[in-house]
Structure formats: structure tokens, C-alpha cells
Design an enzyme around this catalytic site. Sequence first.
Site, PDB file in Angstrom:
ATOM      1  N   THR A 162      10.696   4.928  18.893  1.00  0.00           N
ATOM      2  CA  THR A 162       9.955   5.115  20.142  1.00  0.00           C
ATOM      3  C   THR A 162       8.843   6.156  20.033  1.00  0.00           C
ATOM      4  O   THR A 162       7.926   6.164  20.860  1.00  0.00           O
ATOM      5  CB  THR A 162      10.898   5.522  21.284  1.00  0.00           C
ATOM      6  OG1 THR A 162      11.568   6.744  20.940  1.00  0.00           O
ATOM      7  CG2 THR A 162      11.926   4.437  21.550  1.00  0.00           C
ATOM      8  N   ASP A 163       8.891   7.046  19.028  1.00  0.00           N
ATOM      9  CA  ASP A 163       7.898   8.114  18.946  1.00  0.00           C
ATOM     10  C   ASP A 163       6.472   7.579  18.903  1.00  0.00           C
ATOM     11  O   ASP A 163       5.580   8.110  19.577  1.00  0.00           O
ATOM     12  CB  ASP A 163       8.156   8.990  17.716  1.00  0.00           C
ATOM     13  CG  ASP A 163       9.299   9.969  17.915  1.00  0.00           C
ATOM     14  OD1 ASP A 163       9.787  10.084  19.052  1.00  0.00           O
ATOM     15  OD2 ASP A 163       9.703  10.621  16.931  1.00  0.00           O
ATOM     16  N   THR A 175      15.283   4.933  16.012  1.00  0.00           N
ATOM     17  CA  THR A 175      16.579   5.333  16.555  1.00  0.00           C
ATOM     18  C   THR A 175      17.531   4.160  16.693  1.00  0.00           C
ATOM     19  O   THR A 175      18.747   4.306  16.514  1.00  0.00           O
ATOM     20  CB  THR A 175      16.389   6.019  17.927  1.00  0.00           C
ATOM     21  OG1 THR A 175      15.539   7.157  17.759  1.00  0.00           O
ATOM     22  CG2 THR A 175      17.720   6.470  18.498  1.00  0.00           C
ATOM     23  N   SER A 178       9.877   6.510  13.250  1.00  0.00           N
ATOM     24  CA  SER A 178       8.472   6.134  13.441  1.00  0.00           C
ATOM     25  C   SER A 178       7.515   7.311  13.374  1.00  0.00           C
ATOM     26  O   SER A 178       6.310   7.123  13.217  1.00  0.00           O
ATOM     27  CB  SER A 178       8.290   5.387  14.765  1.00  0.00           C
ATOM     28  OG  SER A 178       8.505   6.230  15.878  1.00  0.00           O
ATOM     29  N   SER A 179       8.020   8.536  13.466  1.00  0.00           N
ATOM     30  CA  SER A 179       7.146   9.694  13.298  1.00  0.00           C
ATOM     31  C   SER A 179       6.635   9.808  11.870  1.00  0.00           C
ATOM     32  O   SER A 179       5.664  10.529  11.604  1.00  0.00           O
ATOM     33  CB  SER A 179       7.886  10.974  13.694  1.00  0.00           C
ATOM     34  OG  SER A 179       9.023  11.171  12.862  1.00  0.00           O
TER      35      SER A 179
END
Length: 326
Positions: free
Chosen positions: A84-85, A10, A53-54
Site C-alpha cells: 500500500t505504500d 503487506t 512496495s517502499s
Amino acid sequence: MITLLATGGTIAARRGARGLTVGAAGAELLERARTVWPLEVDVVVRDVEGVDSSALTVPRVLSLARSVREALASSDGVVVTHGTDTMEETAFLLALGHDTERPVTLTGSQRPFDDAAPDGPRNLAAALAWAASPTSRGTGVTIAFADAVLPAIGTHKAKSLGLEAFAAPTRGPIGHVDETGVRRHARPELPAPILPPDAVDLPRVTVVPQYLGADAAAVEAAVRDGAEGLVVAGFGAGNTTPPVTAALVELLGAGLPVVVTSRTGSGAVAGLYAGGGADLAAAGAVMAGDLSHWQARLLLAAVLARGREGWATRVRAWLGAAGATP
């Protein structure tokens, strides 16, 4: 001198017709961070990924770990910008292989690069200041977010959208970075590295959740699909339903590694209840202390990457050295 490895997330995303899309390069992130407060540090920027990051996988994070090791050979510290995921998992995996006094710090943001009030520049400025400070030496892998510095081990994402996204409920921040400077409050426990440095993937370890009335179908499916170990996200302090308990005891008897965590998100686990956690502990399951199921999964996988022999002893030794268990 600090190396900044940009992986997307993000912090590097812009809004578009289809939603947020990663597009800002590491140099742009650094330029914004330098506007927050003066950073008296030389930074070398490398763009190593450009994804949310997912979308990351274990092999890609292991590749990132190699990039981190290479950067540490010529830098005083490394900062990784990351979505952040899965930041808590990447940070933990990096910690499993960390073997130097030089710090590695991950950061990111909850608001995109083009937001009217982005949190990314401040988070990155704090991460760079922390990595460049002599007080960060010997603190291993950390996450710098919302002015707090958290140890990689035991930290998880606690808010989906709030700016204070991460928490280490049983450990707390080891430091803070803000307009007053860098302050370290504690030094985290740093166990010896156990991740094979040449690993390009890890054995399959599956997380099995517990919920009201859970039967053994998920356990059986995981084994059928080739899981080499299981992590059970148990009730409370590590309890399981009777059918799941029976299935896991049988699998433990057959030699399948099983680690138990708590689905609560805070606190340690213990084998307390007959017919549940106590039976699992007696059968040889390892209680994972205060680790989340996601971090416990990576720990067990890293241990199994060196072979199944003595897996429980090696997991327990690591947990004790990390301060996760007594």
C-alpha cells in the site's frame, strides 16, 4: 480468465523477529481469497516481485507495466497484489500507459498474511471479482480495497493503518464489490496513453514541499541535482512562499517545467494569489487539478520522456481528458 501478478507487500508479509517480511507467494494469496466467497473465474498466477512496495523504483514499476501488457494479451483482465505504500503511484503509472478495454486492478492489505483477522483475502477476492466482471470493462486501472473500487487517477493512501486505506476525495468510488456481487456506479475518464511503452526509466522530476517560512534552498538543490522538472506541493489551492515564487518564476523563464499541486490532499489548485500561485500561473506553471504531488510527478516525467517541447500543452491536455481540470 484473469492473470494475478503478485509483487509482495503487506498482503504477502509474515511477522518475524525483525518485523514484517514478504514471504507468501501468489498461489497462497489466491487460495485464501477463494475462501471468502465463490470465485467463478480461472486465475493464472505469476510471482513477479517479492518486496515491500517502499523498495520499488520507477524502472521496476515500468518492468511491471510490461508484464501487465503481456498478461493482458492473453487474459480478460489483470489483478496486481501490491504494497500500500506506493500503490497509488504504481496504479497511476500503469494508467498512463493503459490502452485497452480490459481492466487492471490493484489490491493489497493493511494487515499481514499471518494476522488473526487479515483483510487481504477479502480485498483480493473483490479485486478478482471486479476484474472478471463484464461491468469492469472500459474502467481502466483501478484500486480495489475495503469493498470499494477507486479510479487510479486521483486516488491516494489516506490512512496509515486503517482498513479503508485509500480515498479519491474529488472522484469517489466507481464501484463496490461485496457479498451481493459487483456494482459499478460510474465510468472514469480515461485519457489516451502517454507513457512510452518501451520506457525503462523516466526523467528526474523532484517534488518540492511548501511549509511555513520555506526558502528557495530545496528548489535550488533540486535543480543542482539534475531535476528536469519540478512539482511544488503548494499551500491551499496552490500557493507558495515569496522566495519560492521568485525562484520558480526565474526557472520557468529559463524553460524548466513546473507543476503545482496542493499539500491539502483534497481539491483542485488554481493560481489565485499575487506573489504566489497567480505569479506561477502567469509565468507558465501548470496547475495539476486534483492530482497529488506524487501522481503529478509521474505525469510530468512521462510527458518529459517524449521531450520538453510543448510539455505544458501536453500536460494540460492530459489533465483535461482525465477530468482533473475543466
